[in-house]
Design a protein around this motif. Structure first.
Motif, PDB file in Angstrom:
ATOM      1  N   UNK A   1     140.695 -13.224  24.861  1.00  0.00           N
ATOM      2  CA  UNK A   1     140.802 -12.667  23.504  1.00  0.00           C
ATOM      3  C   UNK A   1     141.861 -11.577  23.483  1.00  0.00           C
ATOM      4  N   UNK A   2     142.619 -11.519  22.363  1.00  0.00           N
ATOM      5  CA  UNK A   2     143.716 -10.545  22.298  1.00  0.00           C
ATOM      6  C   UNK A   2     143.395  -9.299  21.491  1.00  0.00           C
ATOM      7  N   UNK A   3     142.206  -9.219  20.909  1.00  0.00           N
ATOM      8  CA  UNK A   3     141.805  -8.009  20.178  1.00  0.00           C
ATOM      9  C   UNK A   3     140.282  -7.986  20.135  1.00  0.00           C
ATOM     10  N   UNK A   4     139.728  -6.842  19.783  1.00  0.00           N
ATOM     11  CA  UNK A   4     138.274  -6.727  19.705  1.00  0.00           C
ATOM     12  C   UNK A   4     137.712  -7.635  18.603  1.00  0.00           C
ATOM     13  N   UNK A   5     138.426  -7.712  17.480  1.00  0.00           N
ATOM     14  CA  UNK A   5     137.966  -8.581  16.386  1.00  0.00           C
ATOM     15  C   UNK A   5     137.961 -10.046  16.816  1.00  0.00           C
ATOM     16  N   UNK A   6     139.040 -10.469  17.481  1.00  0.00           N
ATOM     17  CA  UNK A   6     139.079 -11.862  17.940  1.00  0.00           C
ATOM     18  C   UNK A   6     138.054 -12.113  19.042  1.00  0.00           C
ATOM     19  N   UNK A   7     137.788 -11.114  19.858  1.00  0.00           N
ATOM     20  CA  UNK A   7     136.757 -11.258  20.892  1.00  0.00           C
ATOM     21  C   UNK A   7     135.402 -11.553  20.242  1.00  0.00           C
ATOM     22  N   UNK A   8     135.094 -10.838  19.176  1.00  0.00           N
ATOM     23  CA  UNK A   8     133.806 -11.058  18.478  1.00  0.00           C
ATOM     24  C   UNK A   8     133.762 -12.464  17.897  1.00  0.00           C
ATOM     25  N   UNK A   9     134.864 -12.861  17.266  1.00  0.00           N
ATOM     26  CA  UNK A   9     134.910 -14.193  16.656  1.00  0.00           C
ATOM     27  C   UNK A   9     134.768 -15.284  17.734  1.00  0.00           C
ATOM     28  N   UNK A  10     135.458 -15.094  18.854  1.00  0.00           N
ATOM     29  CA  UNK A  10     135.464 -16.119  19.902  1.00  0.00           C
ATOM     30  C   UNK A  10     134.121 -16.173  20.644  1.00  0.00           C
ATOM     31  N   UNK A  11     133.486 -15.030  20.832  1.00  0.00           N
ATOM     32  CA  UNK A  11     132.150 -15.017  21.463  1.00  0.00           C
ATOM     33  C   UNK A  11     131.157 -15.720  20.541  1.00  0.00           C
ATOM     34  N   UNK A  12     131.251 -15.440  19.238  1.00  0.00           N
ATOM     35  CA  UNK A  12     130.369 -16.124  18.280  1.00  0.00           C
ATOM     36  C   UNK A  12     130.600 -17.635  18.315  1.00  0.00           C
ATOM     37  N   UNK A  13     131.865 -18.015  18.399  1.00  0.00           N
ATOM     38  CA  UNK A  13     132.216 -19.439  18.382  1.00  0.00           C
ATOM     39  C   UNK A  13     131.484 -20.196  19.495  1.00  0.00           C
ATOM     40  N   UNK A  14     131.467 -19.625  20.687  1.00  0.00           N
ATOM     41  CA  UNK A  14     130.879 -20.354  21.821  1.00  0.00           C
ATOM     42  C   UNK A  14     129.403 -20.052  22.085  1.00  0.00           C
ATOM     43  N   UNK A  15     128.959 -18.866  21.724  1.00  0.00           N
ATOM     44  CA  UNK A  15     127.629 -18.461  22.189  1.00  0.00           C
ATOM     45  C   UNK A  15     126.617 -18.157  21.089  1.00  0.00           C
ATOM     46  N   UNK A  16     127.045 -18.118  19.830  1.00  0.00           N
ATOM     47  CA  UNK A  16     126.112 -17.656  18.804  1.00  0.00           C
ATOM     48  C   UNK A  16     125.929 -18.654  17.673  1.00  0.00           C
ATOM     49  N   UNK A  17     125.909 -19.943  18.033  1.00  0.00           N
ATOM     50  CA  UNK A  17     125.641 -20.880  16.939  1.00  0.00           C
ATOM     51  C   UNK A  17     124.637 -21.945  17.345  1.00  0.00           C
TER      52      UNK A  17
END
Ligand code: CDP
Ligand code: MG
Length: 136
Positions: free
Chosen positions: A120-136
């Motif tokens: 991830x290249x920013x904290x916002x994208x890190x949150x989005x990418x973690x949600x994408x793989x782990x929070x659905x």
């Protein structure tokens, strides 16, 4: 200033195939990034396209999505002080040719497309990418 953060790391198909996951994890652990959650998955091309949609206007988008879905990947949530920028530093430049010595991409990357890791290249994208793989 240091802050405890989480970021997303992906060991891409070229590196999973070459059994480099443990070596890459060791680099994170040695640098005080702990693996909070991890899983090995094989994305469909549609899922890869959704993950990389920020790049949809780029000429390499289609090849990138085909590549990310070409084999299993290891996705990991890394946690540590300044995890987002620290992970980017440990990864090295996008093109392994330009990556600093001892970075993951310098050590293991084959080419700009088969560059072994995503981070991830920013904290916002890190949150989005973690949600994408782990929070659905
Ligand atoms: O992964 P990173 O954030 O360093 O680079 P990016 O600019 O966000 O690009 C995402 C991925 O697209 C890269 O990791 C490369 O694998 C790929 N790429 C490519 O195949 N050709 C390019 N000219 C640029 C990027
Ligand atoms: Mg990027």
């Amino acid at each position: 200033m240091s802050k405890l953060e989480q970021t997303l790391s992906i060991v891409k198909p070229d590196a999973v195939e070459r059994n480099l996951t443990e070596n890459i994890k060791t680099i994170f652990l040695k640098n005080n990034l702990i693996v909070k959650e991890s899983k090995k998955i094989h994305l469909s091309k549609e899922e890869a396209a959704e993950f990389y949609k920020v790049h949809q206007s780029k000429p390499f988008y289609d090849a990138l999505c085909s590549y990310l879905s070409s084999g299993p990947i290891m996705v990991m949530i890394l946690e540590g002080e300044n995890a987002v920028s620290l992970n980017r530093k440990l990864m090295g430049a996008t093109d392994p040719k330009n990556a600093d010595e001892n970075t993951i991409r310098k050590l293991y990357g084959i080419s700009i497309d088969k560059n072994s890791v995503h981070g991830s290249d920013s904290l916002d994208n890190a949150k989005r990418e973690i949600d994408f793989f782990f929070r659905n």
